[in-house]
Design a protein around this motif. Structure first.
Motif, short mmCIF file in Angstrom:
data_model
loop_
_atom_site.label_atom_id
_atom_site.label_comp_id
_atom_site.label_asym_id
_atom_site.label_seq_id
_atom_site.Cartn_x
_atom_site.Cartn_y
_atom_site.Cartn_z
N VAL A 1 47.77 28.82 39.16
CA VAL A 1 47.89 29.35 40.59
C VAL A 1 46.49 30.15 40.91
O VAL A 1 45.79 30.47 40.00
CB VAL A 1 48.92 30.19 40.76
N GLU A 2 46.18 30.19 42.22
CA GLU A 2 44.99 30.86 42.79
C GLU A 2 45.35 32.40 42.46
O GLU A 2 46.42 32.82 42.60
CB GLU A 2 44.83 30.29 44.02
N ASN A 3 44.11 33.03 42.24
CA ASN A 3 44.34 34.43 42.25
C ASN A 3 45.15 35.34 43.10
O ASN A 3 45.85 36.36 42.95
CB ASN A 3 42.98 35.04 41.90
N ASP A 4 45.13 34.86 44.49
CA ASP A 4 45.61 35.56 45.56
C ASP A 4 47.13 35.32 45.43
O ASP A 4 47.89 36.30 45.87
CB ASP A 4 44.96 35.14 47.12
N VAL A 5 47.43 34.20 45.24
CA VAL A 5 48.90 33.96 44.99
C VAL A 5 49.42 34.59 43.78
O VAL A 5 50.52 34.98 43.75
CB VAL A 5 49.26 32.20 44.73
N THR B 1 42.03 34.52 28.13
CA THR B 1 41.59 35.87 28.49
C THR B 1 41.68 35.98 30.27
O THR B 1 41.92 37.16 30.64
CB THR B 1 40.40 36.31 28.25
N ALA B 2 41.61 34.92 30.88
CA ALA B 2 41.53 34.98 32.56
C ALA B 2 42.84 35.47 32.94
O ALA B 2 42.96 36.28 34.05
CB ALA B 2 41.37 33.80 32.84
N ALA B 3 44.00 35.33 32.37
CA ALA B 3 45.31 36.05 32.71
C ALA B 3 45.44 37.45 32.90
O ALA B 3 46.07 38.33 33.57
CB ALA B 3 46.51 35.34 31.96
N GLU B 4 44.92 37.93 31.90
CA GLU B 4 44.60 39.50 31.70
C GLU B 4 44.10 40.26 32.86
O GLU B 4 44.45 41.03 33.48
CB GLU B 4 44.31 39.96 30.24
N THR B 5 42.87 39.34 32.90
CA THR B 5 42.06 39.81 33.92
C THR B 5 42.83 39.85 35.44
O THR B 5 42.69 40.87 36.19
CB THR B 5 40.56 38.87 34.29
N VAL B 6 43.34 38.78 35.58
CA VAL B 6 44.10 38.59 37.05
C VAL B 6 45.30 39.71 37.11
O VAL B 6 45.27 40.28 38.08
CB VAL B 6 44.80 37.13 37.22
N LEU B 7 46.00 39.72 35.95
CA LEU B 7 47.12 40.79 36.10
C LEU B 7 46.36 42.37 36.20
O LEU B 7 46.87 43.11 36.81
CB LEU B 7 47.75 40.64 34.69
N GLY B 8 45.23 42.56 35.67
CA GLY B 8 44.57 43.77 35.76
C GLY B 8 44.35 44.20 37.10
O GLY B 8 44.48 45.36 37.58
N GLU B 9 43.84 42.95 37.50
CA GLU B 9 43.20 43.38 39.11
C GLU B 9 44.31 43.36 40.12
O GLU B 9 44.56 44.35 40.95
CB GLU B 9 42.37 42.03 39.51
#
Length: 336
Positions: A28-32, A57-65
């Motif tokens: 899913v896109e980051n905004d979703v 590692t991208a999932a951690e970055t998205v969650l952190g944001e």
């Protein structure tokens, strides 16, 4: 939302925990993804589970944001270490001291936090002495980078030895994260009794059996477009074991049972795992915010013994109960 203690500790977590495997940073896109996290927070979910290997590692970055503007003390953030990250070099995997120490620092940076509430060994590392692994975890706890330690898909014997070493080293191993659902009950014969004895809780993944227990997969029909079974990024491999007509025919019989309980089939599946007193939380993911809102309705639901028996009768012999599956499906060596 209801909250449960995690293992023999004073830490309370939301019994519905939001997990971002196979979604954030990939599906899913980051905004979703941010909208899904917002929906989880609005529903009372305070516990969020991820791993460094999710979407490399991208999932951690998205969650952190998504969580960066929330009050940190009101959240419980979990992550994991073991599977390959980065370019997959010789030390970019496993539970060696080197990989653990480097991985916790990377996870904290991506999650934008000074500590995680729970740091989990994502699998058992057959190539590293357990003493080395547990000493590294002890040091991370003493450094304040993790408050508690957990494991994922370890056998009962591995959990017992891990708990023994954790006590010797002065920290708490309080959780196990296995696959568990109406269809996949391999933890019941050995892992659950051992964990009850040792004061370790289960945080279970795939309570809806990769979507099979929603009833959307029909016997004799191809999987719906856009479903997990058509996702070649990883989801299809996990769900295929359940996509047999004999399983799907049995799952269809759960529909009337869910109706009688006033639940959707997905809600029934999540509520079912939460009936096990050794389960502290059910991990649910989402690719749309409304999925979160629906899943949380399983929180606090009590299923009586007669309804639980109807579920067992409906599923019959398609339920997988073999305790040996945990060891059988575990990596036999580090995965590069």
């Amino acid at each position: 939302m209801e909250y449960r203690y995690l293992g023999n500790s004073g830490l309370k977590i939301s019994e519905i925990t939001y997990g971002n495997w196979l979604t954030h940073g990939s599906q899913v896109e980051n905004d979703v993804a941010a909208q899904c996290v917002r929906a989880a927070l609005d529903a009372g979910i305070s516990t969020f589970d991820t791993a460094d290997t999710y979407a490399n590692t991208a999932a951690e970055t998205v969650l952190g944001e998504a969580l960066k503007n929330e009050r940190r003390e009101s959240l419980e953030i979990f992550t994991k270490v073991y599977w390959p990250t980065g370019p997959g070099g010789k030390n970019d995997t496993g539970l060696s001291r080197k990989h653990i120490m480097e991985s916790i620092n990377g996870s904290l940076r991506r999650l934008q936090t000074d500590y995680v509430d729970l740091y989990q060994a994502h699998r058992y590392d057959t190539e590293t002495p357990l003493e080395e692994t547990m000493q590294a975890f002890a040091d991370i706890v003493r450094q304040g980078k993790a408050l508690y330690i957990g494991v994922s898909e370890w056998t009962a014997d591995q959990i017992r030895e891990g708990v023994r070493l954790s006590k010797e080293l002065g920290f708490q191993l309080i959780s196990s994260q296995p696959q568990y659902s109406m269809l996949w009950r391999v933890i019941e014969p050995e892992v659950v009794p051992t964990c009850e004895e040792l004061g370790v809780s289960q945080i279970v993944w795939s309570p809806i059996a990769q979507g099979v227990l929603t009833g959307k997969y029909k016997p004799g029909q191809p999987p719906p477009a856009g479903s997990r079974a058509t996702d070649e990024k990883g989801g299809a491999d996990f769900v295929k074991r359940f996509l047999r007509d004999d399983v799907l025919e049995r799952v269809e019989q759960l529909g009337p049972i869910a109706d009688d309980a006033g639940l959707t089939m997905a809600q029934l599946a999540v509520a079912w795992v939460l009936q096990n007193p050794n389960v502290a939380a059910a991990l649910v993911g989402a690719s749309r915010p409304e999925q979160v809102s629906e899943n949380v309705k399983a929180a606090g639901v009590k299923l009586d013994s007669a309804l639980m028996k109807r579920i067992d009768d409906a599923l019959g012999d398609v339920v997988v109960r073999d305790a040996g599956k945990t060891a059988e499906l575990a990596p036999k060596g580090r995965v590069a």
